[in-house]
Design an enzyme around this catalytic site. Sequence first.
Site, mmCIF file in Angstrom:
data_model
loop_
_atom_site.group_PDB
_atom_site.id
_atom_site.type_symbol
_atom_site.label_atom_id
_atom_site.label_comp_id
_atom_site.label_asym_id
_atom_site.label_seq_id
_atom_site.Cartn_x
_atom_site.Cartn_y
_atom_site.Cartn_z
ATOM 1 N N GLY A 237 40.096 73.737 35.298
ATOM 2 C CA GLY A 237 40.564 72.463 34.779
ATOM 3 C C GLY A 237 42.040 72.238 35.062
ATOM 4 N N ASP A 238 42.664 73.160 35.794
ATOM 5 C CA ASP A 238 44.064 72.979 36.173
ATOM 6 C C ASP A 238 44.244 73.685 37.519
ATOM 7 O OD1 ASP A 238 46.859 72.509 36.105
ATOM 8 O OD2 ASP A 238 46.841 72.531 33.930
ATOM 9 N N ASP A 239 45.481 73.932 37.943
ATOM 10 C CA ASP A 239 45.697 74.500 39.266
ATOM 11 C C ASP A 239 44.902 75.800 39.461
ATOM 12 O OD1 ASP A 239 47.647 72.459 39.697
ATOM 13 O OD2 ASP A 239 49.134 73.680 38.653
#
Length: 457
Positions: A237-239
């Site tokens: 859900g992020d990098d």
Amino acid sequence: MAAVALLAAALLASCAAGASCAAGCRKHVAKITEYGAVGDGKKLNTAAFARAVADLSERARDGGAALVVPPGKWLTGPFNLTSHFTLYLDEGAEILASQDMKHWPLIAPLPSYGRGRDEPGPRYSNFIGGSNLTDVIITGKNGTINGQGQVWWDKFHAKELKYTRGYLLELLYSDSIIISNVTFVDSPSWNLHPTYCTNVTISGVTILAPVHSPNTDGIDPGRSFFLKIEDCYIVSGDDCVAVKSGWDEYGIKFNMPSQHIVIKRLTCISPTSAMIALGSEMSGGIRDVRAEDSVAINTESAVRVKSGMGRGGFVKDVFVRGLSLHTMKWVFWMTGNYGQHPDNTSDPSAKPEVTGINYSDVFAENVTMTGRMEGIPNDPYTGICISNVTAELAPDAKKLQWNCTDVKGVTYGVTPKPCPELGGRASRAPSRRKSSSSAHMNCQSVPINGRMPKEII
Ligand SMILES: *[C@@H]1O[C@H](CO)[C@@H](O)[C@H](O)[C@H]1NC(C)=O
Ligand SMILES: *[C@@H]1O[C@H](CO)[C@@H](O)[C@H](O)[C@H]1NC(C)=O
Ligand SMILES: *[C@@H]1O[C@H](CO)[C@@H](O)[C@H](O)[C@H]1NC(C)=O
Ligand SMILES: *[C@@H]1O[C@H](CO)[C@@H](O)[C@H](O)[C@H]1NC(C)=O
Ligand SMILES: *[C@@H]1O[C@H](CO)[C@@H](O)[C@H](O)[C@H]1NC(C)=O
Ligand SMILES: *[C@@H]1O[C@H](CO)[C@@H](O)[C@H](O)[C@H]1NC(C)=O
Ligand SMILES: *[C@@H]1O[C@H](CO)[C@@H](O)[C@H](O)[C@H]1NC(C)=O
Ligand SMILES: *[C@@H]1O[C@H](CO)[C@@H](O)[C@H](O)[C@H]1NC(C)=O
Ligand SMILES: *[C@@H]1O[C@H](CO)[C@@H](O)[C@H](O)[C@H]1NC(C)=O
Ligand SMILES: *[C@@H]1O[C@H](CO)[C@@H](O)[C@H](O)[C@H]1NC(C)=O
């Protein structure tokens, strides 16, 4: 004190088989069940893990020890590792993080952050931690470490958390770390956070989190050097990977760069974030990063530089080669106005230096916009070199394919035609003959190999 069993047959077999024996073999091997753990997914095994690690730490000077986690679901609160130690997760073994916040003690913030990343003050413990260790291996037959993060995500979204969420695995001030052939799922926040570490190899690791879970970054090396990430598969859900080195005045004061980092054969799915981010906390500096032969699918951008005034520090000597990208919002994205400051004592005039960022051999399809390149006014991002890039556009692609402000650099063989700030030449991919006879037509990599320890390459 629980007895330490003789070498487990399974481990012996896997050790005898491969050259990885030196890394994985330990003189002493014990199973977590010997310390009273029960793998029914219900019994809380925090004390068993603590006892096992304390007991096995006494074997550090005598060939080291491995703790085997057999098939089953092993519920536990946070625990720390020790030196000359292997955590071995058998096939079908799953370590489950307790969802009861009472089991998560508060710990000090990182010195290079000055406070927790989400909230001021201390932060919740990491699920698996360790400080000042040497020779730690986390491996096995693709067993799972499950952060059961949903409760944390819900509370984060509801703004009910007073402190920063814990990371799934954080090792501090440690050397000679191998994380290999294990799966990490549903971290409360970042997954792997090796910080102030050297000689770190992360390979064959799978990291999975729902693509809308908050800040579930895959691998975030913080102020670490001689670090290799290879053959990893990350959905998050992020990098997928974010290289960091400290936050504003705390990172500037700590003053230790992240450097000599190699990332190879990464596969990333991250619809709202980058395949690899450099920053945004880069105040100690980020230098000498290589990323090669990697794939992103349905990911917002590829290798993104994130910084802003107040950060100070630098990002330089980055070489990216061989990306295959499918369904991208931006192929190239640089950001110069990244907000988020730890507090009001940071110096808003601390300028980051971003220079020497190279990309070669990139193929992308279903692209919305090729380049969104935003440096910092009066502090441009310079020395950008982009060569041999083809971006095939999505049906609903933007009309403006490159938008460049406060950046300087050159491009060779880039389609669609880049902005004038980056040379803006019309372009056909350079032919092999042409590129070999006139080297200046490509961004040339400065070799890293002379400087990396052999074990890391
Ligand atoms: C992980 O698995 C690969 C492929 O089976 C193997 O070569 C490697 O040695 C394993 N890593 C460790 C630390 O055992
Ligand atoms: C792990 O070690 C850190 C110090 O390095 C300590 O603050 C923390 O309380 C320990 N966690 C557990 C669960 O023992
Ligand atoms: C680990 O080492 C660092 C740096 O040398 C030191 O500041 C810190 O106190 C040590 N932490 C522990 C838990 O020993
Ligand atoms: C390891 O397990 C994960 C999750 O079950 C799976 O997605 C991955 O393909 C497995 N890796 C290997 C090498 O079997
Ligand atoms: C700075 O932050 C502190 C603590 O959050 C607050 O008390 C103070 O008023 C702030 N000062 C300024 C100038 O904004
Ligand atoms: C250009 O990049 C592609 C991958 O996108 C690669 O297959 C090709 O060999 C590269 N061409 C040159 C001249 O290096
Ligand atoms: C192309 O990208 C769009 C989003 O921009 C997506 O909805 C669509 O499914 C993608 N098409 C393919 C063939 O992957
Ligand atoms: C181009 O980027 C600048 C700087 O971020 C922005 O202000 C401007 O709106 C962008 N132009 C377009 C057409 O998107
Ligand atoms: C980037 O490419 C330029 C131009 O070829 C070269 O001078 C520079 O050394 C390269 N940087 C790295 C980190 O490879
Ligand atoms: C990293 O590994 C190299 C090669 O094995 C070794 O020389 C060096 O001392 C290690 N770094 C640290 C800080 O131990």
